[in-house]
Scaffold this active site. Structure first.
Site, PDB file in Angstrom:
ATOM      1  N   ARG A 161       0.822  -1.232   0.000  1.00 38.91           N
ATOM      2  CA  ARG A 161       0.000   0.000   0.000  1.00 38.91           C
ATOM      3  C   ARG A 161       0.846   1.269   0.000  1.00 38.91           C
ATOM      4  NH1 ARG A 161      -3.475  -2.786   3.753  1.00 38.91           N
ATOM      5  NH2 ARG A 161      -5.140  -3.787   2.575  1.00 38.91           N
ATOM      6  N   LYS A 179       2.760  11.656 -11.100  1.00 36.45           N
ATOM      7  CA  LYS A 179       1.952  10.790 -11.965  1.00 36.45           C
ATOM      8  C   LYS A 179       2.730   9.506 -12.223  1.00 36.45           C
ATOM      9  CE  LYS A 179      -1.050  13.928 -14.492  1.00 36.45           C
ATOM     10  NZ  LYS A 179      -1.373  14.509 -15.806  1.00 36.45           N
ATOM     11  N   GLU A 219       9.387  19.559 -24.189  1.00 33.91           N
ATOM     12  CA  GLU A 219       8.597  19.761 -22.966  1.00 33.91           C
ATOM     13  C   GLU A 219       8.963  21.090 -22.308  1.00 33.91           C
ATOM     14  OE1 GLU A 219       6.100  18.012 -21.724  1.00 33.91           O
ATOM     15  OE2 GLU A 219       6.250  15.989 -22.545  1.00 33.91           O
ATOM     16  N   LYS A 225       6.560  23.677 -13.440  1.00 33.97           N
ATOM     17  CA  LYS A 225       5.727  22.509 -13.151  1.00 33.97           C
ATOM     18  C   LYS A 225       5.418  22.416 -11.669  1.00 33.97           C
ATOM     19  CE  LYS A 225       4.667  17.800 -13.918  1.00 33.97           C
ATOM     20  NZ  LYS A 225       4.862  16.603 -14.694  1.00 33.97           N
ATOM     21  N   GLU A 228      -5.065  17.388 -10.909  1.00 34.43           N
ATOM     22  CA  GLU A 228      -5.525  17.790 -12.245  1.00 34.43           C
ATOM     23  C   GLU A 228      -7.026  18.028 -12.303  1.00 34.43           C
ATOM     24  OE1 GLU A 228      -3.297  15.970 -15.483  1.00 34.43           O
ATOM     25  OE2 GLU A 228      -5.080  16.134 -16.736  1.00 34.43           O
ATOM     26  N   ARG A 241      -3.710  22.014 -13.822  1.00 34.80           N
ATOM     27  CA  ARG A 241      -2.710  21.023 -14.255  1.00 34.80           C
ATOM     28  C   ARG A 241      -2.995  20.483 -15.650  1.00 34.80           C
ATOM     29  NH1 ARG A 241       0.336  16.282 -10.704  1.00 34.80           N
ATOM     30  NH2 ARG A 241       1.629  15.558 -12.424  1.00 34.80           N
ATOM     31  N   ASN A 292      -0.914  19.564 -20.409  1.00 34.38           N
ATOM     32  CA  ASN A 292      -1.131  18.677 -21.545  1.00 34.38           C
ATOM     33  C   ASN A 292      -1.132  19.413 -22.879  1.00 34.38           C
ATOM     34  OD1 ASN A 292      -1.501  16.089 -20.190  1.00 34.38           O
ATOM     35  ND2 ASN A 292      -3.247  17.105 -19.234  1.00 34.38           N
ATOM     36  N   HIS A 342      -0.293  17.518 -25.902  1.00 35.02           N
ATOM     37  CA  HIS A 342      -0.272  16.093 -25.576  1.00 35.02           C
ATOM     38  C   HIS A 342      -1.444  15.313 -26.176  1.00 35.02           C
ATOM     39  CE1 HIS A 342       2.991  17.169 -22.979  1.00 35.02           C
ATOM     40  NE2 HIS A 342       3.125  15.932 -22.550  1.00 35.02           N
ATOM     41  N   HIS A 386      -0.449  12.431 -28.378  1.00 36.41           N
ATOM     42  CA  HIS A 386      -0.798  11.023 -28.126  1.00 36.41           C
ATOM     43  C   HIS A 386      -1.512  10.426 -29.335  1.00 36.41           C
ATOM     44  CE1 HIS A 386      -0.711  11.075 -23.420  1.00 36.41           C
ATOM     45  NE2 HIS A 386       0.478  10.935 -23.947  1.00 36.41           N
ATOM     46  N   HIS A 401       8.193  10.734 -27.749  1.00 36.67           N
ATOM     47  CA  HIS A 401       7.114  11.478 -27.084  1.00 36.67           C
ATOM     48  C   HIS A 401       7.288  12.996 -27.257  1.00 36.67           C
ATOM     49  CE1 HIS A 401       4.075  12.587 -24.205  1.00 36.67           C
ATOM     50  NE2 HIS A 401       4.963  13.226 -23.464  1.00 36.67           N
TER      51      HIS A 401
END
Ligand code: GLY
Length: 373
Positions: free
Chosen positions: A125, A147, A189, A231, A241, A245, A249, A252, A256, A270
């Protein structure tokens, strides 16, 4: 004294943590690492490529600090962000009798960081977690903000958790072995942070970005620490998010959509997808009358001089189709109530979430951009 070493705090109350960046960040972090290794060992997940290049260095620095490094080495590549690899890694951690109170280190790029972070989030956990990113992209983006995820056939990063590290060590010495193409992809980025919220930083990049990309230590440290600070601020204000936040993206969703056609491996990196995706976002915002054409031209010029794809038709790894891009956009995690949500600019340094009401007109626009309309 190391004048180039930077420390940026990610302010999240009791889960706050520092990001040390610049030259010498690794050795300067060892006191902090030691406090996260109460039993004197650091289990470190890395991949074969990074292990060959840098494991000896990390082992030596840890030994000097009285920490025994226990490496777990996985194959390289995005395909490792899978349930099978996660299960094997969790099994290895349990076999080592990992304790909740000790930190596991992710030593590598975004794949290792995402996989290790997710394992750290769920084993017993949750254990402690340290990010030691070795790519520019991981240093400025994926290692900061908590993330973690693996991929599914339905898409990238669809199974995961928010699990903040206790420490991030972004030492630019590791970037010396990074191929130029990977450096440029990471730089995309950095441009993203400027384009989404900091026009002054964008102007600075126009004058100094090339020197940073060429390895100028001071300029490289400056761009990395500015990006990390950008960031860190956003993550501190909106960790989960629910608002701001999402702006991280920028580029992105479209990116993607390209990556899912190119296959998430080396055909299209990427960062290259993000660069092309930012260009599409700016072009679409201009098309909708939301953003001045001049700002798009400035972005495109900077992407081009930085050796990044500066329009959809330049993105490697194609051919791409608008219909497949729309399919991917329809599965985007940001969508709400069946509506596409796209991060679009109002200009360089100002972005917002645009709710797309007319998917057919977006598809027509993409077709034109692809030269097929
Ligand atoms: N890479 C985007 C984020 O961390 O939110």
């Amino acid at each position: 004294m190391n004048l180039n070493l930077r420390t940026t705090q990610v302010d999240l109350a009791e889960r706050s943590y520092p990001v040390l960046s610049g030259p010498g960040a690794l050795s300067a972090s060892m006191d902090r690492v030691a406090t996260l290794c109460p039993n004197g060992r650091l289990i470190c997940v890395t991949d074969e490529t990074v292990a060959t290049l840098h494991l000896e260095t990390l082992t030596g620095v840890c030994e000097e600090a009285g920490i025994h490094l226990h490496p777990l080495i996985v194959p390289p590549g995005e395909s490792q962000k899978s349930f099978a690899r996660l299960e094997a890694l969790c099994g290895d951690l349990l076999a080592l009798e990992v304790e909740r109170g000790e930190a596991i280190a992710a030593f590598g790029g975004g794949v290792v960081g995402d996989l290790t972070g997710f394992a750290s989030a769920i084993v017993k956990r949750g254990t402690g977690f340290i990010q030691i990113p070795t790519t520019l992209l991981a240093q400025v983006d994926s290692s900061v903000g908590g993330k973690t995820a693996i991929n599914m056939p339905a898409g990238k990063n669809l199974i995961g958790a928010f699990h903040q590290p206790a420490l991030v060590i972004a030492d630019i010495a590791f970037l010396q072995t990074l191929p130029a193409r990977q450096m440029r992809a990471g730089y995309a980025e950095i441009v993203k942070y400027a384009a989404l919220g900091d026009a002054t930083f964008f102007n600075w990049l126009e004058s100094n970005g090339a020197a940073a990309l060429a390895g100028d230590e001071g300029k490289l440290t400056e761009v990395i620490s500015q990006a990390i600070a950008g960031k860190a601020g956003i993550v501190a204000r909106d960790e989960r998010e629910s608002g701001e936040r999402a702006l991280l993206n920028l580029g992105h969703s479209f990116g993607h959509a390209l990556e899912s056609q190119a296959g998430f491996e080396d055909a299209l990196l990427h960062g290259e997808a993000v660069a092309a995706g930012m260009d599409i976002a700016f072009a679409y915002a201009v098309h909708l009358g939301l953003c001045p054409q001049e700002d798009h031209a400035l972005l495109r010029r900077h992407l081009r001089v930085s050796g990044l794809p500066s329009c959809l038709s330049e993105a490697p790894g194609g051919p791409y189709t608008a219909s497949a891009m729309i399919h991917s956009l329809n599965n985007d995690k940001k969508n709400r109530n069946g509506n596409l949500r796209l991060v679009l600019p109002r200009g360089l340094g100002t972005t917002f979430v645009y709710v797309e009401a007319d998917v057919q007109s977006l598809e027509n626009f993409l077709n034109v951009q692809l030269g097929a309309g």
